[in-house]
Motif scaffolding. Structure first.
Motif, PDB file in Angstrom:
ATOM      1  N   ASP A 170      11.109   4.505  12.267  1.00  0.00           N
ATOM      2  CA  ASP A 170      10.439   3.205  12.388  1.00  0.00           C
ATOM      3  C   ASP A 170       9.088   3.203  11.693  1.00  0.00           C
ATOM      4  O   ASP A 170       8.691   2.207  11.088  1.00  0.00           O
ATOM      5  N   ARG A 171       8.397   4.316  11.788  1.00  0.00           N
ATOM      6  CA  ARG A 171       7.070   4.417  11.167  1.00  0.00           C
ATOM      7  C   ARG A 171       7.171   4.384   9.644  1.00  0.00           C
ATOM      8  O   ARG A 171       6.415   3.671   8.987  1.00  0.00           O
ATOM      9  N   VAL A 172       8.105   5.167   9.086  1.00  0.00           N
ATOM     10  CA  VAL A 172       8.287   5.165   7.630  1.00  0.00           C
ATOM     11  C   VAL A 172       8.727   3.779   7.174  1.00  0.00           C
ATOM     12  O   VAL A 172       8.205   3.243   6.188  1.00  0.00           O
ATOM     13  N   ARG A 173       9.671   3.179   7.890  1.00  0.00           N
ATOM     14  CA  ARG A 173      10.147   1.836   7.542  1.00  0.00           C
ATOM     15  C   ARG A 173       8.984   0.841   7.533  1.00  0.00           C
ATOM     16  O   ARG A 173       8.827   0.058   6.593  1.00  0.00           O
ATOM     17  N   ALA A 174       8.162   0.854   8.559  1.00  0.00           N
ATOM     18  CA  ALA A 174       7.028  -0.083   8.641  1.00  0.00           C
ATOM     19  C   ALA A 174       6.034   0.160   7.511  1.00  0.00           C
ATOM     20  O   ALA A 174       5.531  -0.796   6.897  1.00  0.00           O
ATOM     21  N   ASP A 175       5.763   1.425   7.210  1.00  0.00           N
ATOM     22  CA  ASP A 175       4.816   1.727   6.136  1.00  0.00           C
ATOM     23  C   ASP A 175       5.363   1.332   4.773  1.00  0.00           C
ATOM     24  O   ASP A 175       4.631   0.826   3.929  1.00  0.00           O
ATOM     25  N   TRP A 176       6.641   1.551   4.561  1.00  0.00           N
ATOM     26  CA  TRP A 176       7.224   1.130   3.283  1.00  0.00           C
ATOM     27  C   TRP A 176       7.212  -0.390   3.151  1.00  0.00           C
ATOM     28  O   TRP A 176       6.972  -0.908   2.062  1.00  0.00           O
ATOM     29  N   HIS A 177       7.411  -1.111   4.250  1.00  0.00           N
ATOM     30  CA  HIS A 177       7.284  -2.569   4.185  1.00  0.00           C
ATOM     31  C   HIS A 177       5.844  -2.954   3.841  1.00  0.00           C
ATOM     32  O   HIS A 177       5.617  -3.898   3.086  1.00  0.00           O
ATOM     33  N   GLU A 178       4.895  -2.222   4.395  1.00  0.00           N
ATOM     34  CA  GLU A 178       3.480  -2.537   4.157  1.00  0.00           C
ATOM     35  C   GLU A 178       3.105  -2.363   2.684  1.00  0.00           C
ATOM     36  O   GLU A 178       2.267  -3.108   2.174  1.00  0.00           O
ATOM     37  N   VAL A 179       3.719  -1.398   1.995  1.00  0.00           N
ATOM     38  CA  VAL A 179       3.377  -1.162   0.588  1.00  0.00           C
ATOM     39  C   VAL A 179       4.267  -1.928  -0.381  1.00  0.00           C
ATOM     40  O   VAL A 179       4.063  -1.864  -1.592  1.00  0.00           O
ATOM     41  N   THR A 180       5.231  -2.683   0.138  1.00  0.00           N
ATOM     42  CA  THR A 180       6.132  -3.453  -0.730  1.00  0.00           C
ATOM     43  C   THR A 180       5.383  -4.406  -1.669  1.00  0.00           C
ATOM     44  O   THR A 180       5.803  -4.555  -2.829  1.00  0.00           O
ATOM     45  N   PRO A 181       4.287  -5.037  -1.275  1.00  0.00           N
ATOM     46  CA  PRO A 181       3.579  -5.892  -2.243  1.00  0.00           C
ATOM     47  C   PRO A 181       3.116  -5.137  -3.497  1.00  0.00           C
ATOM     48  O   PRO A 181       3.120  -5.711  -4.590  1.00  0.00           O
ATOM     49  N   LEU A 182       2.748  -3.871  -3.360  1.00  0.00           N
ATOM     50  CA  LEU A 182       2.365  -3.091  -4.539  1.00  0.00           C
ATOM     51  C   LEU A 182       3.584  -2.851  -5.430  1.00  0.00           C
ATOM     52  O   LEU A 182       3.519  -3.031  -6.651  1.00  0.00           O
ATOM     53  N   VAL A 183       4.694  -2.453  -4.838  1.00  0.00           N
ATOM     54  CA  VAL A 183       5.917  -2.228  -5.610  1.00  0.00           C
ATOM     55  C   VAL A 183       6.322  -3.512  -6.327  1.00  0.00           C
ATOM     56  O   VAL A 183       6.639  -3.498  -7.527  1.00  0.00           O
ATOM     57  N   GLU A 184       6.300  -4.623  -5.627  1.00  0.00           N
ATOM     58  CA  GLU A 184       6.692  -5.898  -6.224  1.00  0.00           C
ATOM     59  C   GLU A 184       5.749  -6.311  -7.347  1.00  0.00           C
ATOM     60  O   GLU A 184       6.184  -6.848  -8.369  1.00  0.00           O
ATOM     61  N   TRP A 185       4.452  -6.046  -7.176  1.00  0.00           N
ATOM     62  CA  TRP A 185       3.486  -6.381  -8.234  1.00  0.00           C
ATOM     63  C   TRP A 185       3.820  -5.581  -9.492  1.00  0.00           C
ATOM     64  O   TRP A 185       3.863  -6.136 -10.594  1.00  0.00           O
TER      65      TRP A 185
END
Length: 192
Positions: A170-185
């Motif tokens: 759950d922690r990794v999943r939440a953190d990866w969601h948090e950094v998704t805006p950087l990946v998308e940019w």
């Protein structure tokens, strides 16, 4: 501490059950949401390295979302670490990223994404030039971003108790969601 083939051969089963299998299980649990991960091999490429120790001291997994761009998780002696971003770029791809950084709106978007991640405890890193890249003014308001040849964010969990529980997923999943805006940019603005 003993990074020799003799030690490795004698303890290969420990690696398989205590390191590789849990990393594969974590990656598989995240695959439906983020995509299939590449689980890195434990062997180091020592052909051109000064350090000739044959084995890595960490186990990593990377989910590619574009060329050299995606999500990362690793377990090693310092504990668990997660990250995201892009780790290399061709000259054409880097030029398009820099073009977006210079752009008033797109550059501000990246600054905002990185500021939010920094405020949330993410470390901003990557390979950077010591001076301004050729063709860019050293006084540009985003020169700190233009100097990047790679750009990533990372966060360490260390040895927090959560890393030994199912809550790690759950922690990794939440953190990866948090950094998704950087990946998308990066995916939006990095061409070629």
């Amino acid at each position: 501490m003993d990074n020799t083939k003799t030690f490795w051969e004698a303890h290969k089963d420990v690696y398989a059950t205590a390191v590789a299998a849990p990393m594969k299980a974590l990656a598989a649990a995240l695959a439906d949401e983020f995509g299939d991960a590449k689980i890195y091999r434990p062997y180091r490429d020592v052909r051109f390295a000064k350090d000739k120790t044959p084995y890595k001291t960490h186990q990593g997994a990377f989910v590619a979302k574009g060329p050299s761009t995606g999500y990362y998780v690793q377990v090693g002696a310092p504990g668990v670490r997660v990250g995201s971003g892009f780790y290399e770029a061709s000259p054409a791809r880097l030029a398009s990223i820099r073009e977006a950084i210079v752009h008033q709106r797109h550059g501000k978007e990246l600054e905002d994404v990185l500021a939010a991640l920094g405020s949330a405890g993410w470390e901003i890193g990557g390979d950077r030039l010591k001076t301004a890249p050729r063709g860019y003014d050293v006084d540009h308001p985003r020169i700190h971003l233009l100097r990047h040849r790679s750009l990533n964010v990372g966060k360490s969990y260390g040895f927090e108790p959560v890393i030994h529980t199912s809550e790690l997923l759950d922690r990794v999943r939440a953190d990866w969601h948090e950094v998704t805006p950087l990946v998308e940019w990066v995916l939006t603005h990095a061409r070629a």
